[in-house]
Design a protein around this motif. Structure first.
Motif, PDB file in Angstrom:
ATOM      1  N   MET B   1       5.414   8.090  -2.799  1.00 53.15           N
ATOM      2  CA  MET B   1       4.666   7.159  -1.951  1.00 53.15           C
ATOM      3  C   MET B   1       3.182   7.398  -2.162  1.00 53.15           C
ATOM      4  O   MET B   1       2.707   8.510  -2.078  1.00 53.15           O
ATOM      5  CB  MET B   1       5.013   7.447  -0.488  1.00 53.15           C
ATOM      6  CG  MET B   1       4.195   6.637   0.470  1.00 53.15           C
ATOM      7  SD  MET B   1       4.887   6.708   2.113  1.00 53.15           S
ATOM      8  CE  MET B   1       4.214   8.227   2.743  1.00 53.15           C
ATOM      9  N   ASN B   2       2.442   6.382  -2.458  1.00 54.07           N
ATOM     10  CA  ASN B   2       1.004   6.596  -2.436  1.00 54.07           C
ATOM     11  C   ASN B   2       0.341   5.643  -1.453  1.00 54.07           C
ATOM     12  O   ASN B   2       0.872   4.593  -1.135  1.00 54.07           O
ATOM     13  CB  ASN B   2       0.390   6.542  -3.839  1.00 54.07           C
ATOM     14  CG  ASN B   2       0.279   5.140  -4.356  1.00 54.07           C
ATOM     15  OD1 ASN B   2       0.088   4.212  -3.588  1.00 54.07           O
ATOM     16  ND2 ASN B   2       0.401   4.980  -5.649  1.00 54.07           N
ATOM     17  N   SER B   5      -0.581   1.694  -1.912  1.00 54.71           N
ATOM     18  CA  SER B   5       0.378   0.655  -1.548  1.00 54.71           C
ATOM     19  C   SER B   5       0.504   0.600  -0.030  1.00 54.71           C
ATOM     20  O   SER B   5       0.752  -0.439   0.543  1.00 54.71           O
ATOM     21  CB  SER B   5       1.720   0.921  -2.200  1.00 54.71           C
ATOM     22  OG  SER B   5       2.220   2.151  -1.752  1.00 54.71           O
ATOM     23  N   LEU B   6       0.273   1.733   0.597  1.00 52.71           N
ATOM     24  CA  LEU B   6       0.270   1.764   2.058  1.00 52.71           C
ATOM     25  C   LEU B   6      -0.842   0.866   2.578  1.00 52.71           C
ATOM     26  O   LEU B   6      -0.728   0.205   3.590  1.00 52.71           O
ATOM     27  CB  LEU B   6      -0.002   3.202   2.478  1.00 52.71           C
ATOM     28  CG  LEU B   6       0.277   3.670   3.888  1.00 52.71           C
ATOM     29  CD1 LEU B   6       1.326   4.748   3.821  1.00 52.71           C
ATOM     30  CD2 LEU B   6      -0.956   4.247   4.499  1.00 52.71           C
TER      31      LEU B   6
END
Lengths: 485, 237
Positions: B1-2, B5-6
């Motif tokens: 998860m980075n 993209s959040l």
């Protein structure tokens, strides 16, 4: 016919994603625990599982019995999402994170987060079973009398409620708008309908709730505002800020929208949609305001919007005329910790037996004004939107423990302090528009025992808004002198 | 998860107060990271730890090692523990921020601080392997995301979910007293893995209050073969 669709220019309502209420007959043979509580709790709502005081197992029973329907809370089309609870479509107001539900990243809505997080993997539960419609015959307990103009408006409102129409009541500040609505609300409740009373301001909800609960003692009523104590979900008469109207979906047969022209209701189409979605498609909508916007005035004139005009206050006296006084460069004087000489002089000369509102243009100006007035020996306090003790201070002011209340525009409307005078410091500021100033001037002289009241605009150059305000009040007073428009 | 993209969603609005962003375009914020994440009002209110702070736990206002850290030394449980670095103090603003972020579940708000966290990582702990403090499975189910993992992800280096935490301990730590916190045993376990053995481990958590959580995690990780341990936390209460 969708009554509200004309009200939303350029934002026609798509087909509702929420299930419509089927007229299923009696609950089927499966045993449904706590049926009546569940029905009262869920009808006209879209709720998260955590908002239901029942175990998931019971909820599932209801879903199987087709009494509840689970609707996905966020619909996604490509990269666009929409929250079904608050209708938020703005990509800037969604977030996402790796979710424990196991399906990777889940999108959630940031707009209505305070009401409990709605995310793509959580369903909203909507009631699709039969509706309860308790009838309260003759619920109104009120001994007051209406003036003939009020009576006329009251009858028009009741009629609009019966025929499920749209009506605008354009009545001056202090005309007794609340009382005019009693009859219409009472008749709706007597027909077994649910009534929403929406306002843009928390303070107005707080002030109105005891009054309405008082005149409708038998009817379960609830008030919803940010930080309100847990309200009764089964209430038949609901007072809510426009934000909180999102808690309801297709619940109301009649909506009274108080102070429609107020910020933020006008500027936030989301709020208008929230109120619209809280009502059934064919609901009576009654707008109340003293200062309709240009757009509404045009629609009224052209006949597209039915309206009633009440130019006279309930006690029959004219509206107090604002006086304008030169205050010099009040901004500079405030930064130096002083007040304009004219304001100070006026405060000293007036009869301190009457409470005084001092409106200031910004939160930053509240404190210096309060300090300067305290230094002069006045009992004085200040309120603004983020003030935690706002409610207490207003109560103290109402009781007479405070003589002067310094406030931002949050108290410009919906607040009644019987014999108050009004001063506006810095009336030339942009925040004081015509409608704001008319509303502010309307805080004075609301009591038949003291119908005159002083309204003074302290300014550093007259603005067009100030002149329009004076003209507006003159017109209203003239109309009142020659009725039968 | 980075976190990019959040952030693919929450752009254009202040991540803390949801006001529309109207960042004043000065040269200063044209070249710094904060433009586009927080509004000016919130940026001013950030309780950044600057000036003197305890070199071992970042407690603000201490020139030398603070009494908390000295008492940890006395307990002689320190082993190969290095230090804790925190970015912010815990004040009313931070409390309101945490409430919305963690308890209401607005996970993206942490993206406002990822540049700060990355900078602190590069400055104090280059080459360390981040290990976020886990939630209990029950809390994870309720909250649906692990706030420490969100912070670990924002460092943009591979992190290891090396710790496990069983259910069945007492309630939320934020509702406990200092003594209770120090006595609670969280029961972390760390299965042996290459990511840990012989490596420098950086424990990531949202808040350092008494230090009991990170130190318990550190012991477990050291027992699993970590060369040394340290912690990076967003807030020092």
């Amino acid at each position: 016919m969708n009554m509200l669709s004309t009200w939303f220019t350029g934002c026609r309502r798509p087909a509702s994603p929420f299930p419509s209420f089927s007229s299923v007959s009696n609950p089927s043979t499966t045993i449904l625990p706590d049926y009546e509580q569940m029905q009262a709790h869920c009808s006209g709502r879209a709720l998260l599982a955590q908002e239901l005081p029942y175990a998931q197992k019971i909820i599932d029973t209801y879903v199987q019995a087709e009494m509840l329907q689970a609707v996905p809370a966020i619909t996604q089309q490509g990269s666009f999402s929409q929250c079904l609870r608050c209708s938020n479509k703005n990509p800037g107001l969604f977030g996402s994170h790796t979710c424990a539900c196991g399906s990777g990243r889940c999108v959630y809505c940031r707009e209505c987060l305070e009401m409990g997080r709605v995310s793509a993997c959580t369903p909203l539960y909507c009631w699709t079973g039969p509706e309860a419609a308790p009838v309260y015959s003759d619920p109104l307990v009120w001994s007051g009398r209406l003036s003939s103009e009020q009576e006329q408006a009251s009858r028009a409102a009741a009629n609009a409620g019966l025929l499920k129409q749209e009506l605008y009541i354009w009545a001056v500040c202090g005309a007794g708008k609340t009382e005019m609505m009693f009859q219409a609300v009472a008749e709706a409740l007597a027909r077994g309908e649910r009534v929403l009373w929406a306002t843009p301001r928390t303070d107005v909800v707080r002030e109105l709730y005891p009054r309405l609960a008082g005149v409708f003692p038998e009817v379960p009523a609830a008030s919803w505002y940010a930080g309100s104590p847990d309200a009764r979900p089964e209430a038949r008469l609901v007072l809510a800020t426009a934000h909180q109207a999102r808690r309801f979906k297709g619940a109301f047969d009649m909506a009274v929208i108080d102070e429609v022209d107020a910020f933020p209701y006008v500027f936030d189409p989301g709020l208008q949609q929230a109120v619209q979605e809280a009502c059934r498609p064919q609901a009576a909508v009654i707008y109340l305001s003293a200062t309709p916007g240009k757009h509404e005035q045009r629609r009224m004139k052209s006949g597209a919007l039915a309206y009633v005009r009440v130019p006279r206050r309930f006690h029959g006296q004219p509206l107090p005329m604002p006086a304008c006084r030169w205050a010099g460069n009040w901004r500079l004087q405030l930064t130096r910790g002083g007040l304009p000489h004219a304001l100070m002089q006026w405060c000293r000369s007036r009869d301190t037996a009457y409470p005084l509102f001092v409106f200031v243009p910004s939160v930053a100006a509240v404190r210096p004004v309060v300090e300067a007035l305290r230094a002069e020996g006045f009992r004085c306090d200040g309120v603004h939107a983020d003030d935690e003790k706002r409610e207490e201070k207003i109560t103290a002011f109402r009781k007479g423990d405070i003589d002067i209340l310094v406030t931002t525009t949050i108290l410009e409307r919906g607040v009644t302090i019987p014999k108050a005078d009004v001063a506006v410091l810095g009336a030339d500021d942009d925040i004081f528009t015509e409608s704001a100033l008319v509303q502010i001037a309307g805080r004075a002289g609301r009591n038949p025992e003291r119908p005159e009241g002083d309204v003074v605009f302290f300014h550093y150059g007259r603005t067009r808004a100030m002149q329009q305000t004076i003209r507006h009040i003159q017109t209203m007073n003239r109309e009142e002198a020659e009725p039968g428009e | 998860m980075n976190n990019d993209s959040l952030l693919s969603f929450a752009r254009g609005y202040c991540l803390s107060c949801q006001e529309r962003l109207q960042t004043s375009w000065t040269y200063n914020n044209l070249f710094t990271w904060r433009a586009g994440r927080l509004c000016d009002t919130c940026t001013v209110q950030l309780p950044v730890i600057s000036g003197p702070a305890c070199p071992e736990c970042s407690a603000p206002g201490h020139v030398d090692v603070c009494s908390d850290c000295l008492s940890w030394r006395q307990r002689a449980e320190t082993g190969r523990w290095m230090k804790n670095v925190s970015l912010f103090r815990y004040d009313d603003w931070m409390q309101a921020w945490t409430t919305r972020w963690k308890f209401r579940g607005d996970a993206v708000m942490a993206a406002a601080f990822d540049h700060d966290l990355r900078r602190a990582y590069r400055k104090h702990f280059p080459g360390f392997v981040p290990v976020p403090v886990p939630l209990t499975p029950a809390r994870m189910k309720e909250r649906r995301f692990n706030q420490a993992e969100v912070l670990a992800a924002s460092l943009k280096v591979p992190y290891a979910l090396a710790l496990e935490r069983p259910d069945g301990e007492s309630g939320k730590q934020s509702k406990q007293t200092k003594r209770e916190r120090l006595q609670t045993v969280r029961g972390f376990t760390a299965p042996a893995s290459d990511m840990i053995f012989g490596r420098n481990i950086l424990i990531i958590d949202d808040i350092y209050t008494t230090g009991a959580t990170v130190r318990e995690a550190a012991q477990v990780l050291e027992a699993a073969g970590a060369a040394s341990t340290a912690s990076l936390t967003l807030i020092r209460a």
